[in-house]
Design a protein around this motif. Structure first.
Motif, short mmCIF file in Angstrom:
data_model
loop_
_atom_site.label_atom_id
_atom_site.label_comp_id
_atom_site.label_asym_id
_atom_site.label_seq_id
_atom_site.Cartn_x
_atom_site.Cartn_y
_atom_site.Cartn_z
N VAL A 5 -13.12 -13.33 31.41
CA VAL A 5 -14.28 -14.22 31.34
C VAL A 5 -15.49 -13.47 31.86
CG1 VAL A 5 -15.32 -16.39 32.12
CG2 VAL A 5 -12.85 -16.27 31.65
N LEU A 7 -19.28 -13.81 33.04
CA LEU A 7 -20.22 -14.84 33.49
C LEU A 7 -21.65 -14.35 33.28
CD1 LEU A 7 -18.50 -16.02 36.81
CD2 LEU A 7 -18.44 -17.11 34.56
N SER A 31 -14.06 -14.31 26.82
CA SER A 31 -14.90 -15.50 26.77
C SER A 31 -16.18 -15.23 27.54
CB SER A 31 -14.18 -16.71 27.39
OG SER A 31 -12.97 -16.96 26.72
N VAL A 33 -19.43 -17.11 29.38
CA VAL A 33 -19.96 -18.39 29.87
C VAL A 33 -21.41 -18.17 30.28
CG1 VAL A 33 -19.74 -20.20 31.62
CG2 VAL A 33 -17.68 -19.10 30.68
#
Ligand SMILES: Cc1cc2nc3c(=O)[nH]c(=O)nc-3n(C[C@H](O)[C@H](O)[C@H](O)COP(=O)(O)OP(=O)(O)OC[C@H]3O[C@@H](n4cnc5c(N)ncnc54)[C@H](O)[C@@H]3O)c2cc1C
Length: 51
Positions: A5, A7, A31, A33
């Protein structure tokens, strides 16, 4: 299998996500975010201020 992930989808996060996507095998997920839905190219922000 890794689930990575990232950020923040600014300059650093966006480039990192693409590099990870290229470097990791297909069995891994990346991913991203971000705080908002829009990408902001920070160096161009002064152009917004002056229209
Ligand atoms: C006016 C100006 C001109 C510039 N010109 C240049 C240039 O010509 N060349 C150059 O190399 N650099 C330039 N810079 C510097 C460059 O823009 C920054 O070094 C670079 O944007 C930093 O990248 P970053 O990914 O660390 O942060 P950012 O690009 O700011 O990205 C941070 C991201 O994190 C997100 N975020 C924040 N809080 C959260 C949260 N709580 N949860 C999820 N996401 C969150 C934000 O929405 C944002 O998308 C300039 C900067 C400014 C202000």
């Amino acid at each position: 299998m890794a689930n990575v992930v990232v950020l923040g989808a600014g300059l650093g996060g966006t480039i990192m996500a693409y590099e990870l996507r290229d470097g990791l095998g297909a069995g891994h997920t990346v991913s991203v975010v971000n705080k908002g839905a829009q990408y902001s190219f920070v160096p161009s922000n002064p152009w917004v201020a002056v229209g």
